[in-house]
Design an enzyme around this catalytic site. Structure first.
Site, short mmCIF file in Angstrom:
data_model
loop_
_atom_site.label_atom_id
_atom_site.label_comp_id
_atom_site.label_asym_id
_atom_site.label_seq_id
_atom_site.Cartn_x
_atom_site.Cartn_y
_atom_site.Cartn_z
N HIS A 132 -5.46 -4.30 -1.03
CA HIS A 132 -5.34 -3.23 -2.03
C HIS A 132 -5.38 -3.76 -3.47
O HIS A 132 -5.27 -2.98 -4.41
CB HIS A 132 -4.05 -2.42 -1.81
CG HIS A 132 -4.14 -1.50 -0.64
ND1 HIS A 132 -4.70 -0.25 -0.72
CD2 HIS A 132 -3.78 -1.67 0.65
CE1 HIS A 132 -4.66 0.33 0.46
NE2 HIS A 132 -4.10 -0.51 1.31
N SER A 140 0.80 -1.23 0.00
CA SER A 140 0.00 0.00 0.00
C SER A 140 0.83 1.28 0.00
O SER A 140 0.32 2.33 -0.34
CB SER A 140 -0.94 0.00 1.20
OG SER A 140 -0.19 -0.08 2.40
N LYS A 164 -12.21 -1.37 1.25
CA LYS A 164 -11.46 -0.48 0.36
C LYS A 164 -12.19 -0.37 -0.98
O LYS A 164 -13.16 0.37 -1.05
CB LYS A 164 -10.02 -0.97 0.27
CG LYS A 164 -9.32 -0.71 1.61
CD LYS A 164 -7.89 -1.10 1.72
CE LYS A 164 -7.38 -0.67 3.09
NZ LYS A 164 -6.53 -1.65 3.74
C1 LIG Z 1 -6.40 -2.00 5.17
C2 LIG Z 1 -5.70 -3.28 5.25
C3 LIG Z 1 -6.15 -4.29 6.12
C4 LIG Z 1 -7.27 -4.06 7.09
O1 LIG Z 1 -8.50 -4.04 6.46
P1 LIG Z 1 -9.77 -3.42 7.22
O2 LIG Z 1 -10.91 -4.07 6.56
O3 LIG Z 1 -9.73 -1.96 7.01
O4 LIG Z 1 -9.64 -3.82 8.65
C5 LIG Z 1 -5.51 -5.50 6.11
N1 LIG Z 1 -4.44 -5.72 5.29
C6 LIG Z 1 -3.99 -4.77 4.45
C7 LIG Z 1 -2.84 -5.08 3.56
C8 LIG Z 1 -4.59 -3.53 4.41
O5 LIG Z 1 -4.13 -2.59 3.59
#
Ligand SMILES: *Cc1c(COP(=O)(O)O)cnc(C)c1O
Length: 396
Positions: free
Chosen positions: A214, A186, A244
């Site tokens: 992502h 990310s 996301k």
């Molecule tokens: C954002 C993210 C998470 C967490 O996801 P949420 O649903 O927001 O708790 C887990 N792993 C990665 C790689 C992320 O970027």
């Protein structure tokens, strides 16, 4: 009586953070988190959300969420294993499996929760986990919770991974060995080398776990990094988030039926924390339907990502080596990066600075997340501001 020890601990540490300039003041968004946001009554082009496809405010999702409240109420009423498994949850899990091309799927309350749940349901103190050095915090915490030996390997360095897999295997110390990686990283927007990872996994009999928070909705016509490489039958755990690109909230693992059956009886957040609400589940299912029907939103997001990247590059900014719409603008020095982000904000662009320890020292950056919901006008406005602030601060 309040604890003096606690009070002292909190005040000392908070003051220290504030003195070092590391105390994060949280901005409050007044209204929806769309392509433009209001903060302190000011209107800003928003380049900081993970709402890749603009689905967080999509009318079609809002509609089904309201319907679900009418038909099923606002809460699921229990944990999944008591009687908090509603027909809506089953529909969602079937939909995720179809979307991911796997036999089955299990949904959790968040992506973070999912990594807490799934890793420790399978790995224990007699096992080892090979973990990419840039893996997300929730992967790191999930690995720690499992009590397995954590063996970090250099970011996306396949020679290092092979070497460490070989050592772990030949040591004979571990019952099971897992390789775990983000699908898309990310902070830089680079993609994990999954074909090579799968080869190494085959060579040393490793369990494979890809966190595609992502990548889902972005790569592989929306289905994610694993699908992008055509490896649906090779990766054991396809983990992802529903918060996301999908725009709502929740997390999931997609994989073989026996894996999902096991997670349903052994993963603790599934057993001991109340399930996703009807509105969330319905909106999520609808979002996946939309992604499976058409690539319109992804196409627009990629177009916007390419447009912003090209514009920033032409202005002379260092945008790194992203392979996805994630667009870092690498400034370098931590203080300058923070100042740059602050000036962008004052001029009308919301793009957060990301500095050490989240990224290595001297690689401070402002990270931009163009989405399907941005218009060319918004991106042009952002580019004009980038040019103004970049010149003013002698960055370009
Ligand atoms: C954002 C993210 C998470 C967490 O996801 P949420 O649903 O927001 O708790 C887990 N792993 C990665 C790689 C992320 O970027």
């Amino acid at each position: 009586m309040p604890s003096d020890t606690l009070n002292q601990f909190l005040n000392d540490n908070l003051n220290e953070l504030k003195e070092q300039g590391l105390y994060n003041e949280i901005d409050v968004v007044e209204g929806a988190n769309g392509p433009r946001i209001q903060i302190d009554g000011r209107d800003l082009v928003n380049l900081s959300s993970n709402n890749y496809l603009g689905l967080a405010t999509d009318e079609r999702l809002k509609e089904v969420a309201k319907d679900a409240v009418d038909s099923h109420g606002v809460g699921a009423g229990a944990v999944r294993t008591i009687n908090g498994t509603l027909d809506l949850h089953v529909q969602l899990e079937n939909k995720i499996a179809e979307f991911k091309g796997t036999e089955a799927a299990i949904a959790y309350q968040s992506g973070f929760n999912c990594n807490m749940a799934a890793i420790s349901a399978v790995m224990d103190k007699n096992d080892a986990i090979l973990s990419d050095a840039l893996n997300h915090a929730s992967i790191i915490d999930g690995c720690r919770l499992s009590k397995a030996k954590i063996i970090p390997f250099e970011h996306s360095d396949m020679d290092d991974l092979r070497q460490k897999a070989k050592e772990a295997k030949e040591s004979g110390q571990y019952n099971k060995i897992m390789i775990i990686t983000d699908g898309v990283f990310s902070m830089d927007g680079d993609v994990a080398k999954l074909p090579e990872i799968v080869e190494i996994a085959k060579e040393f009999d490793l369990i494979t776990y890809v966190d595609d928070a992502h990548g889902s909705g972005v790569l592989g016509k929306g289905a994610g990094t694993v699908k992008h490489f055509g490896l649906q039958n090779e990766i054991d755990f396809q983990m992802g988030t529903l918060s996301k690109a999908i725009g709502v909230v929740g997390g999931y693992v997609a994989g073989k039926q026996n894996l999902i059956d096991w997670l349903k009886v052994r993963s603790r957040p599934f057993l001991f924390s109340t399930s996703l609400t009807p509105a969330d589940v319905s909106a999520t299912t609808k979002a996946i339907d939309l992604l499976m029907e058409s690539t319109e939103l992804q196409d627009r997001m990629w177009e916007n990502g390419d447009y912003l990247k090209k514009g920033l590059k032409e202005l002379g900014f260092d945008i790194g080596n992203s392979e996805t719409p994630i667009t870092p603008c690498i400034i370098g020095d931590e203080k300058t990066t923070q100042q740059f982000s602050k000036r962008l904000n004052e001029e009308g662009v919301y793009a957060k600075s990301i500095v050490f320890p989240t990224v290595p020292k001297g690689t401070g950056r402002v990270r931009n997340m163009p989405t399907a919901a941005h218009t060319k006008e918004m991106l042009d406005e952002a580019l004009t501001i980038y040019e103004k602030v970049g010149k003013e601060m002698n960055i370009i």
